[in-house]
Write a protein that holds these residues in place. Structure first.
Motif, PDB file in Angstrom:
ATOM      1  N   GLY A   1      12.305  88.433 -35.919  1.00 30.21           N
ATOM      2  CA  GLY A   1      13.746  88.601 -35.781  1.00 30.21           C
ATOM      3  C   GLY A   1      14.536  87.358 -36.180  1.00 30.21           C
ATOM      4  N   ARG A   2      13.857  86.341 -36.716  1.00 31.78           N
ATOM      5  CA  ARG A   2      14.589  85.146 -37.134  1.00 31.78           C
ATOM      6  C   ARG A   2      14.209  84.836 -38.566  1.00 31.78           C
ATOM      7  N   ASN A   3      15.100  84.232 -39.254  1.00 26.01           N
ATOM      8  CA  ASN A   3      14.821  83.937 -40.648  1.00 26.01           C
ATOM      9  C   ASN A   3      14.343  82.502 -40.764  1.00 26.01           C
ATOM     10  N   VAL A   4      13.070  82.280 -40.469  1.00 29.09           N
ATOM     11  CA  VAL A   4      12.632  80.885 -40.469  1.00 29.09           C
ATOM     12  C   VAL A   4      11.917  80.525 -41.768  1.00 29.09           C
ATOM     13  N   ARG A   5      12.093  79.301 -42.143  1.00 29.08           N
ATOM     14  CA  ARG A   5      11.327  78.696 -43.237  1.00 29.08           C
ATOM     15  C   ARG A   5      10.846  77.368 -42.688  1.00 29.08           C
ATOM     16  N   GLU A   6       9.682  77.403 -42.065  1.00 30.87           N
ATOM     17  CA  GLU A   6       9.244  76.209 -41.342  1.00 30.87           C
ATOM     18  C   GLU A   6       7.744  76.028 -41.456  1.00 30.87           C
ATOM     19  N   ARG A   7       7.341  74.775 -41.262  1.00 34.25           N
ATOM     20  CA  ARG A   7       5.923  74.501 -41.075  1.00 34.25           C
ATOM     21  C   ARG A   7       5.735  74.275 -39.574  1.00 34.25           C
ATOM     22  N   VAL A   8       4.898  75.086 -38.946  1.00 30.36           N
ATOM     23  CA  VAL A   8       4.726  74.982 -37.495  1.00 30.36           C
ATOM     24  C   VAL A   8       3.274  74.659 -37.167  1.00 30.36           C
ATOM     25  N   LEU A   9       3.080  74.049 -36.015  1.00 36.36           N
ATOM     26  CA  LEU A   9       1.721  73.883 -35.501  1.00 36.36           C
ATOM     27  C   LEU A   9       1.632  74.689 -34.214  1.00 36.36           C
ATOM     28  N   VAL A  10       0.692  75.616 -34.176  1.00 33.55           N
ATOM     29  CA  VAL A  10       0.480  76.399 -32.953  1.00 33.55           C
ATOM     30  C   VAL A  10      -0.611  75.698 -32.152  1.00 33.55           C
ATOM     31  N   TYR A  11      -0.249  75.300 -30.945  1.00 33.89           N
ATOM     32  CA  TYR A  11      -1.158  74.595 -30.038  1.00 33.89           C
ATOM     33  C   TYR A  11      -1.499  75.600 -28.946  1.00 33.89           C
ATOM     34  N   ASP A  12      -2.720  76.116 -28.945  1.00 37.49           N
ATOM     35  CA  ASP A  12      -3.079  77.169 -27.989  1.00 37.49           C
ATOM     36  C   ASP A  12      -4.183  76.661 -27.072  1.00 37.49           C
ATOM     37  N   LEU A  13      -3.791  76.328 -25.852  1.00 33.16           N
ATOM     38  CA  LEU A  13      -4.764  75.848 -24.868  1.00 33.16           C
ATOM     39  C   LEU A  13      -4.827  76.881 -23.752  1.00 33.16           C
ATOM     40  N   GLY A  14      -5.879  77.702 -23.800  1.00 31.85           N
ATOM     41  CA  GLY A  14      -6.022  78.790 -22.829  1.00 31.85           C
ATOM     42  C   GLY A  14      -7.031  78.439 -21.755  1.00 31.85           C
ATOM     43  N   GLY A  15      -7.724  79.478 -21.272  1.00 28.03           N
ATOM     44  CA  GLY A  15      -8.680  79.265 -20.198  1.00 28.03           C
ATOM     45  C   GLY A  15      -9.977  78.641 -20.695  1.00 28.03           C
ATOM     46  N   GLY A  16     -10.410  79.048 -21.885  1.00 26.89           N
ATOM     47  CA  GLY A  16     -11.716  78.581 -22.322  1.00 26.89           C
ATOM     48  C   GLY A  16     -11.763  78.008 -23.716  1.00 26.89           C
ATOM     49  N   THR A  17     -10.707  78.195 -24.482  1.00 29.55           N
ATOM     50  CA  THR A  17     -10.760  77.745 -25.869  1.00 29.55           C
ATOM     51  C   THR A  17      -9.486  77.001 -26.248  1.00 29.55           C
ATOM     52  N   PHE A  18      -9.629  76.124 -27.216  1.00 28.67           N
ATOM     53  CA  PHE A  18      -8.464  75.428 -27.764  1.00 28.67           C
ATOM     54  C   PHE A  18      -8.419  75.655 -29.267  1.00 28.67           C
ATOM     55  N   ASP A  19      -7.246  75.988 -29.757  1.00 24.64           N
ATOM     56  CA  ASP A  19      -7.032  76.195 -31.185  1.00 24.64           C
ATOM     57  C   ASP A  19      -5.799  75.415 -31.619  1.00 24.64           C
ATOM     58  N   ALA A  20      -5.889  74.756 -32.758  1.00 28.71           N
ATOM     59  CA  ALA A  20      -4.676  74.177 -33.347  1.00 28.71           C
ATOM     60  C   ALA A  20      -4.619  74.670 -34.777  1.00 28.71           C
ATOM     61  N   SER A  21      -3.505  75.256 -35.159  1.00 31.15           N
ATOM     62  CA  SER A  21      -3.375  75.759 -36.524  1.00 31.15           C
ATOM     63  C   SER A  21      -2.014  75.390 -37.082  1.00 31.15           C
ATOM     64  N   VAL A  22      -2.028  74.988 -38.342  1.00 34.95           N
ATOM     65  CA  VAL A  22      -0.765  74.721 -39.026  1.00 34.95           C
ATOM     66  C   VAL A  22      -0.451  75.926 -39.900  1.00 34.95           C
ATOM     67  N   LEU A  23       0.754  76.445 -39.762  1.00 31.20           N
ATOM     68  CA  LEU A  23       1.167  77.601 -40.566  1.00 31.20           C
ATOM     69  C   LEU A  23       2.463  77.282 -41.294  1.00 31.20           C
ATOM     70  N   GLU A  24       2.598  77.860 -42.477  1.00 30.51           N
ATOM     71  CA  GLU A  24       3.871  77.781 -43.178  1.00 30.51           C
ATOM     72  C   GLU A  24       4.493  79.164 -43.131  1.00 30.51           C
ATOM     73  N   LEU A  25       5.682  79.235 -42.572  1.00 26.63           N
ATOM     74  CA  LEU A  25       6.360  80.515 -42.395  1.00 26.63           C
ATOM     75  C   LEU A  25       7.544  80.565 -43.336  1.00 26.63           C
ATOM     76  N   ALA A  26       7.623  81.629 -44.120  1.00 25.38           N
ATOM     77  CA  ALA A  26       8.779  81.803 -44.997  1.00 25.38           C
ATOM     78  C   ALA A  26       9.025  83.297 -45.100  1.00 25.38           C
TER      79      ALA A  26
END
Ligand code: ADP
Ligand code: MG
Length: 598
Positions: free
Chosen positions: A217-242
Motif C-alpha cells: 500500500g505504499r510506493n517505496v523505492r528503498e533498500r531495506v534490511l530485514v532483521y528477524d530475530l525469532g524464537g529459534g532462528t536469526f535471519d538478516a536480508s537486504v532487499l531492494e524494493l521498487a
C-alpha cells in the motif's frame, strides 16, 4: 504439484501394547481435493505460528480459537495419551517437558547424525531419535513422530483455525521459512504441508514476506534490511524494493540463534544464583522447565521494566528439603548475559552487507521482525550500528504471515508482485579422490532461479554409472559442509574411458529447491538421474575422500560464461495457470523426490 506427489513417509511408530492414541496422525499426504477458493499465508515459526488472509483487498491476521493472534508451535502427548497441539500443548510444557515438543523447526529436514543436531541433543528436554532414513524424530512416550509430522500437526491446527474463522474449507497456503533454510529443510516443510492436507502454493522466505508487508500500500523505492530475530532462528536480508519488485540482494543468518538461546543464558544465571545461595542445584527436568519458563517471562517483562522478581517455590531439594529460588533480575544484568548473542546478530548484518560491498549507511530502513527484536538492547544496537532508529512500520509478530497472505492473494490475481530471491547457502559437489574437497557449483547469493551446467567424463571403459555427492556450505572440504545426498547417473552408453561425456545441470528454482538433470553429450540423450540420501553423512564423507570413480576426469569447469545459463531475469507472478507436471517417479525416495531425471 510436488505436495500431491510425495510418496507416503514412514508412518508413526506406536509400540505394541501402547494405549490407543486418539488423533488422526498425519502419515501420508492427503489426496488432492478441489482447491479451495481462499488461499492463506502461514508463518510457521519456531515458537509461534501465525496465519493471515487478504479479504476485500486488506490483509488481516486470523485469530486463534481463544482470540490470540498466534498459535504456539507445540505438539504434546497428554496424560490421557492424546496428541494435543498449540496452546493445549504449551499448557503442559511446565509439568511434562519430556512429552512436549517445541522448536521442531530447528530439527526438521536435518540429519540426525549431523554435527549440529548431535551438539544440540542435550538442549532438548524431549527425546530426539533418528527416523529410518536418518532424519530427526521425537519420541513421546510410546509414540514416535517425525519432525515433518510435528510440523504437519501444527499446520493442521492452523488450517482448522482458519476454516473455523472463515467458515469455509481452506486447503491452499503460502508457507514461510527462514531465508537461510537449506534445500532439505524447505523440502521438509513442503512435505509437512502436504501431510496437513494443504496445497503449498509457494514456500516463501520470511524476510521477503516481511518486506511485502512493509511495502504494501505504499510506493517505496528503498533498500531495506530485514532483521528477524525469532524464537529459534536469526535471519538478516537486504532487499531492494521498487514498486512491485522485491529483490533480495544478500542474505545470511543463523538457524541456531534465537530467543530460546537468550532464555538458556538466563537459566544458567538462575542456576548459578541458586547455587550461590544454597549449594549444588539438583533439579530434574521439571525444575529446568520451570526455570526456562521463568527466564522467558523475566526476559519479556524486562523489555518494559527495569527489574523483575523471580520466585520459584519448591524448585529443587537441598539436603532433603525442598528449596525455593528467589532472585530479582535487572535489565542491566539481562543485557550483560545476552550481549554476546546480540553482537552475533550485528556481525551477521555487517557480513550480509559486506557480501554486496555495502555498509550500514547504505540501508534506507531497518525492519525489525520476530518477538526477540522487541528487546530494547537489540533496538539500541541496531540504532548504533546503522546510525538510525529501526522502522516501526510492521508488527513484529504478524508481518511475516501478512506478507505470506499478500503473496497468496497476488498469486491468485492478475497484478502479481515480482519476487527475486537468492541462494542462501552455496551448493557443491564432492570431488572424488580429491582428499575430500568440495567443488562449488552454485554460489551463495546467486539470484534465483539459477542453472549451472558442468561436464564430466568417464574414467573406465564401458563405465555404466557416476555418483555425484552433493554438499551445501561455504567450506572447501566435505568436513566443513553438510551432505545433501547422492545423485546417481545410470545407463551410460558404452565407450572407451574418457569418450563418454556427460553434462550435468543443477537448477535451483524460485523456491530454492534443487533439480538435477544430466545429458550425454555424444547423442544428446538424457541420462537417468536418481537421488538417494542413503548412507550417513560420515560414510559419504569417507567415500568422497577415498573413491575415485571419476577422479581423472574430475569436473571440467567451463570458463566463466561458456556454459551455465545466465540468470533469466525477474520472474513474474502469478504462476502459470497450468499445473506443472508431477516429478518423475523412478523410485525416488525421501525428501528429494523433486529431483527428476527426465
Ligand atoms: P518464531 O518466529 O521463531 O516463532 P517469534 O517471532 O514468535 O518467534 O518470537 C518468539 C521469541 O520472542 C521468544 O523467544 C520470545 O521469548 C521472544 N519475545 C516475545 N516477546 C518478547 C519481548 N517483549 N521481549 C523480548 N523477547 C520477546
Ligand atoms: Mg518468525
Amino acid at each position: 504439484m510436488a505436495d500431491d506427489a510425495h510418496p507416503p513417509p514412514t508412518p508413526p511408530r506406536v509400540e505394541p501394547g501402547a494405549p490407543a492414541i486418539e488423533i488422526g496422525l498425519p502419515d501420508r499426504p492427503v489426496p488432492p481435493s478441489r482447491r479451495s477458493r481462499i488461499s492463506i499465508g502461514i508463518d510457521l515459526g519456531t515458537s509461534n505460528s501465525c496465519a493471515a488472509v487478504v479479504q476485500n483487498g486488506r490483509p488481516r491476521v486470523i485469530p486463534s480459537r481463544d482470540g490470540y493472534n498466534t498459535i504456539p508451535s507445540m505438539v504434546a502427548l497428554n496424560q490421557r495419551q492424546r496428541v494435543v497441539v498449540g496452546r493445549n500443548a504449551k499448557g503442559q510444557l511446565l509439568f511434562s517437558p519430556a512429552r512436549t515438543v517445541h522448536g521442531a523447526k530447528r530439527l526438521v529436514g536435518r540429519a540426525f547424525d549431523s554435527a549440529v543436531v548431535q551438539s544440540m541433543l542435550s538442549h532438548f528436554p524431549y527425546e530426539v531419535v533418528s527416523t529410518e532414513d536418518g532424519f530427526c524424530a521425537v519420541r513421546l512416550g510410546p509414540l514416535t513422530l517425525s519432525m515433518e509430522q510435528v510440523q504437519a500437526l501444527v499446520l493442521q491446527e492452523v488450517k482448522g483455525v482458519a476454516e473455523n474463522f472463515l467458515g469455509e474449507e481452506v486447503n491452499r497456503a503460502v508457507i514461510t521459512v527462514p531465508a537461510y533454510y537449506s534445500e532439505r529443510q524447505r523440502e521438509a516443510v513442503r512435505r509437512a504441508g502436504a501431510l496437513a492436507g494443504l496445497h503449498v502454493e509457494r514456500i516463501l522466505n520470511e524476510p521477503t514476506a516481511a518486506a511485502l508487508a512493509y511495502a504494501w500500500g505504499r510506493n517505496v523505492r528503498e533498500r531495506v534490511l530485514v532483521y528477524d530475530l525469532g524464537g529459534g532462528t536469526f535471519d538478516a536480508s537486504v532487499l531492494e524494493l521498487a514498486d512491485r519488485v522485491y529483490q533480495v540482494v544478500s542474505t545470511g543468518g543463523d538457524t541456531f540463534l534465537g530467543g530460546v538461546d537468550f532464555d538458556q543464558r538466563i537459566v544458567a544465571h538462575l542456576v548459578s544464583e541458586f547455587e550461590r545461595q544454597h549449594g549444588p542445584f539438583q533439579g530434574d527436568a521439571v525444575a529446568f522447565s520451570r526455570l526456562t519458563d521463568a527466564a522467558e517471562r523475566a526476559k519479556c517483562a524486562l523489555s518494559e521494566q527495569e527489574r523483575f522478581p523471580i520466585h520459584l517455590p519448591y524448585l529443587a531439594s537441598v539436603d532433603g528439603s525442598p528449596t525455593a529460588l528467589d532472585v530479582t533480575l535487572t535489565r542491566t544484568e539481562l543485557e550483560a548475559l545476552v550481549a554476546p548473542l546480540v553482537e552475533r546478530t550485528v556481525r551477521t548484518c555487517a557480513r550480509v552487507l559486506q557480501d554486496k560491498g555495502l555498509g550500514p549507511g547504505d540501508v534506507d530502513e531497518v525492519i525489525l521482525v520476530g518477538g526477540q527484536s522487541r528487546m530494547p538492547l537489540v533496538q539500541e544496537r541496531i540504532r548504533a550500528f546503522f546510525g538510525k532508529a529501526p522502522s516501526k512500520a510492521v508488527h513484529p509478530d504478524e508481518a511475516v504471515a501478512v506478507g505470506a497472505a499478500l503473496l497468496a492473494q497476488s498469486l491468485d490475481s492478475a497484478e502479481g508482485v515480482v519476487l527475486i530471491d537468492v541462494v542462501p547457502i552455496s551448493i557443491g559437489v564432492g570431488l572424488p579422490g580429491g582428499g575430500g574437497r568440495v567443488k562449488r557449483v552454485i554460489e551463495r547469493n546467486s539470484p534465483l532461479p539459477v542453472r549451472k551446467e558442468y561436464q564430466l567424463a568417464t574414467t573406465k571403459d564401458d563405465q555404466k554409472t557416476f555418483d555425484l555427492w552433493i554438499f551445501e556450505g561455504e567450506g572447501a572440504t566435505v568436513a566443513e559442509c553438510q551432505y545433501l545426498g547422492t545423485v546417481q547417473l545410470t545407463g551410460l552408453p558404452r565407450g572407451a574411458k574418457g569418450s563418454v561425456r556427460i553434462a550435468v545441470a543443477f537448477e535451483l528454482g524460485e523456491e530454492c529447491l534443487l533439480t538435477v538433470r544430466a545429458r550425454e553429450l555424444g547423442a544428446g540423450r538424457e541420462v537417468e538421474v536418481t537421488f538417494t540420501t542413503k548412507g550417513t553423512p560420515a560414510e559419504v564423507k569417507k567415500r568422497v575422500e577415498k573413491e575415485a570413480s571419476y577422479a581423472a576426469a574430475g569436473i571440467v569447469v567451463p570458463p566463466p560464461g561458456a556454459v551455465g545459463t545466465p540468470h533469466p531475469g525477474p520472474v513474474a507472478h502469478p504462476a502459470p495457470a497450468a499445473e506443472p507436471p508431477p516429478p518423475a517417479s523412478g523410485g525416488l525416495k525421501g525428501l528429494w523426490s523433486r529431483i527428476t531425471g527426465r
